[in-house]
Design an enzyme around this catalytic site. Structure first.
Site, PDB file in Angstrom:
ATOM      1  N   MET A  26       0.845  -1.187   0.000  1.00 47.28           N
ATOM      2  CA  MET A  26       0.000   0.000   0.000  1.00 47.28           C
ATOM      3  C   MET A  26       0.890   1.250   0.000  1.00 47.28           C
ATOM      4  O   MET A  26       0.450   2.335   0.378  1.00 47.28           O
ATOM      5  CB  MET A  26      -0.941  -0.019   1.201  1.00 47.28           C
ATOM      6  N   SER A  28       4.255   3.874   0.703  1.00 50.20           N
ATOM      7  CA  SER A  28       5.127   4.345   1.791  1.00 50.20           C
ATOM      8  C   SER A  28       6.226   3.304   2.033  1.00 50.20           C
ATOM      9  O   SER A  28       6.369   2.754   3.136  1.00 50.20           O
ATOM     10  CB  SER A  28       4.352   4.603   3.082  1.00 50.20           C
ATOM     11  N   GLY A  32      11.094  -2.964   5.179  1.00 51.35           N
ATOM     12  CA  GLY A  32      10.301  -4.194   5.291  1.00 51.35           C
ATOM     13  C   GLY A  32       9.875  -4.638   3.897  1.00 51.35           C
ATOM     14  O   GLY A  32      10.043  -5.805   3.515  1.00 51.35           O
ATOM     15  N   HIS A  33       9.363  -3.688   3.119  1.00 45.36           N
ATOM     16  CA  HIS A  33       8.985  -3.995   1.727  1.00 45.36           C
ATOM     17  C   HIS A  33      10.223  -4.443   0.938  1.00 45.36           C
ATOM     18  O   HIS A  33      10.160  -5.353   0.125  1.00 45.36           O
ATOM     19  CB  HIS A  33       8.391  -2.757   1.042  1.00 45.36           C
ATOM     20  N   GLN A  57     -10.416  -2.685   2.448  1.00 48.52           N
ATOM     21  CA  GLN A  57      -9.901  -3.332   3.649  1.00 48.52           C
ATOM     22  C   GLN A  57      -9.849  -2.385   4.856  1.00 48.52           C
ATOM     23  O   GLN A  57      -9.377  -2.759   5.927  1.00 48.52           O
ATOM     24  CB  GLN A  57      -8.528  -3.965   3.399  1.00 48.52           C
ATOM     25  N   LYS A 145       5.155  -9.786   9.541  1.00 55.01           N
ATOM     26  CA  LYS A 145       4.702  -8.652  10.366  1.00 55.01           C
ATOM     27  C   LYS A 145       3.168  -8.664  10.481  1.00 55.01           C
ATOM     28  O   LYS A 145       2.612  -8.410  11.529  1.00 55.01           O
ATOM     29  CB  LYS A 145       5.205  -7.368   9.707  1.00 55.01           C
ATOM     30  N   LEU A 179       9.168  -2.325  11.265  1.00 49.59           N
ATOM     31  CA  LEU A 179       8.915  -1.234  10.317  1.00 49.59           C
ATOM     32  C   LEU A 179       7.469  -1.332   9.839  1.00 49.59           C
ATOM     33  O   LEU A 179       6.947  -2.422   9.621  1.00 49.59           O
ATOM     34  CB  LEU A 179       9.870  -1.331   9.130  1.00 49.59           C
ATOM     35  N   SER A 180       6.845  -0.185   9.667  1.00 48.54           N
ATOM     36  CA  SER A 180       5.460  -0.137   9.203  1.00 48.54           C
ATOM     37  C   SER A 180       5.181   1.250   8.644  1.00 48.54           C
ATOM     38  O   SER A 180       5.695   2.243   9.177  1.00 48.54           O
ATOM     39  CB  SER A 180       4.518  -0.414  10.379  1.00 48.54           C
ATOM     40  N   SER A 181       4.361   1.295   7.595  1.00 44.68           N
ATOM     41  CA  SER A 181       4.004   2.601   7.025  1.00 44.68           C
ATOM     42  C   SER A 181       3.321   3.462   8.083  1.00 44.68           C
ATOM     43  O   SER A 181       3.433   4.680   8.073  1.00 44.68           O
ATOM     44  CB  SER A 181       3.067   2.418   5.837  1.00 44.68           C
TER      45      SER A 181
HETATM   46  P1  AMP Z   1       1.677  -2.861   3.471  1.00 45.61           P
HETATM   47  O1  AMP Z   1       2.247  -1.886   2.487  1.00 45.61           O
HETATM   48  O2  AMP Z   1       1.748  -2.386   4.888  1.00 45.61           O
HETATM   49  O3  AMP Z   1       0.313  -3.353   3.076  1.00 45.61           O
HETATM   50  O4  AMP Z   1       2.630  -4.124   3.431  1.00 45.61           O
HETATM   51  C1  AMP Z   1       2.923  -4.786   2.240  1.00 45.61           C
HETATM   52  C2  AMP Z   1       3.639  -6.073   2.563  1.00 45.61           C
HETATM   53  O5  AMP Z   1       4.848  -5.781   3.256  1.00 45.61           O
HETATM   54  C3  AMP Z   1       2.822  -6.996   3.465  1.00 45.61           C
HETATM   55  O6  AMP Z   1       2.984  -8.336   3.028  1.00 45.61           O
HETATM   56  C4  AMP Z   1       3.444  -6.775   4.811  1.00 45.61           C
HETATM   57  O7  AMP Z   1       3.310  -7.872   5.685  1.00 45.61           O
HETATM   58  C5  AMP Z   1       4.896  -6.552   4.441  1.00 45.61           C
HETATM   59  N1  AMP Z   1       5.592  -5.825   5.509  1.00 45.61           N
HETATM   60  C6  AMP Z   1       5.208  -4.655   6.076  1.00 45.61           C
HETATM   61  N2  AMP Z   1       6.070  -4.309   7.064  1.00 45.61           N
HETATM   62  C7  AMP Z   1       6.994  -5.289   7.131  1.00 45.61           C
HETATM   63  C8  AMP Z   1       8.142  -5.528   7.950  1.00 45.61           C
HETATM   64  N3  AMP Z   1       8.513  -4.684   8.922  1.00 45.61           N
HETATM   65  N4  AMP Z   1       8.873  -6.650   7.737  1.00 45.61           N
HETATM   66  C9  AMP Z   1       8.504  -7.517   6.755  1.00 45.61           C
HETATM   67  N5  AMP Z   1       7.440  -7.357   5.947  1.00 45.61           N
HETATM   68  C10 AMP Z   1       6.699  -6.262   6.134  1.00 45.61           C
END
Ligand code: AMP
Length: 270
Positions: A26, A28, A32-33, A57, A145, A179-181
């Site tokens: 999504m 940002s 992690g990505h 979602q 995560k 890590l997280s957006s």
């Molecule tokens: P998102 O952009 O938050 O929807 O995440 C996209 C993908 O990246 C999803 O499969 C998440 O589980 C993965 N992801 C997000 N943060 C992390 C992280 N810190 N470590 C590993 N994978 C991550």
């Protein structure tokens, strides 16, 4: 790096591509990505990253509208990571034609985030089904995560497609925060608190093996976190990582955690 702005671009670009690795995001973009992308680049011939903030979602309109967006920076990061394709679909690209799709989470799976975010995983499964159908990847890379998401998507995609869902380890910053957006929304003070909470729970999980009554230790830990950090906890639960059933055994378990810190919802597992 090719930027695919719609399904025409997508179909044209992927016409002769075999063994495509797909990393749904999504946006940002963070490290992690990057770890998912790196794994895809090792295992697949080419890698496609999608950026789509999926409205279906979000169980909260504000949360959807305020979701961090930074497309220019994302594209520059993805270019540096040597991704082959970035797919930036519109809502219509993903959801039209509007075929009826009834996705439901069964009762046993209404746990953890599924219990607290009504309709969330139905939205995740629908978008993953539609994207898999459009892209037809060889493998999809997803992070631990979001463990419950990975678990539900893997079960769903495995039943319906040949595509394999690959799980990737959680990447943390140097102070152990995953890590997280959503971390982009945290003030420095709250970032610091979130890091302390992660450190606290990582060491708690390691020590849990020595505890006699695990459920009681977890209840006490919840109270301690609320007292120390003034946070709002949705759940802190030990579950078996293979079937997500509640457990009192450390072997094959994960400690699942969701909480609010000043209105920002964070999740993790240890
Ligand atoms: P998102 O952009 O938050 O929807 O995440 C996209 C993908 O990246 C999803 O499969 C998440 O589980 C993965 N992801 C997000 N943060 C992390 C992280 N810190 N470590 C590993 N994978 C991550």
């Amino acid at each position: 790096m090719k930027i695919l702005l719609n399904n025409n671009d997508l179909n044209r670009a992927l016409k002769n591509v075999l063994k495509l690795g797909f990393v749904p995001t999504m946006g940002s973009i963070h490290d992690g990505h990057k770890s998912l992308i790196d794994k895809s680049k090792i295992e697949c011939k080419e890698t496609l990253v999608s950026i789509f903030v999926n409205p279906k979602q979000f169980n909260n309109k504000n949360d959807f509208q305020n979701y961090p967006k930074n497309i220019k920076k994302d594209l520059s990061l993805l270019k540096k990571m040597k991704v082959n394709y970035v797919y930036l679909p519109s809502y219509k690209d993903v959801y039209y034609p509007k075929k009826r799709m009834k996705i439901s989470i069964n009762k046993n799976d209404k746990i953890l985030c599924a219990k607290f975010r009504n309709g969330h995983f139905e939205g995740v499964l629908e978008v993953m089904d539609r994207l898999t159908n459009l892209i037809n990847p060889y493998k999809i890379y997803m992070g631990e995560k979001d463990y419950q998401q990975l678990y539900l998507v893997r079960n769903y995609i495995n039943k319906k497609y040949k595509t394999k869902v690959v799980s990737c380890k959680t990447i943390r910053n140097k102070n152990k925060l995953a890590l997280s957006s959503r971390n982009f929304h945290l003030t420095n003070k709250n970032l610091n608190i979130a890091e302390k909470i992660s450190q606290n729970l990582l060491s708690f999980k390691k020590k849990l093996i020595k505890e006699k009554v695990i459920s009681r230790s977890i209840s006490l830990k919840k109270l301690e976190l609320i007292r120390l950090f003034k946070i709002n906890i949705e759940y802190l639960e030990l579950r078996n990582k293979k079937n997500l059933k509640k457990t009192n055994k450390i072997k094959n378990s994960k400690l699942f955690f969701a909480y609010y810190i000043n209105k920002i919802r964070l999740i993790d597992n240890y």
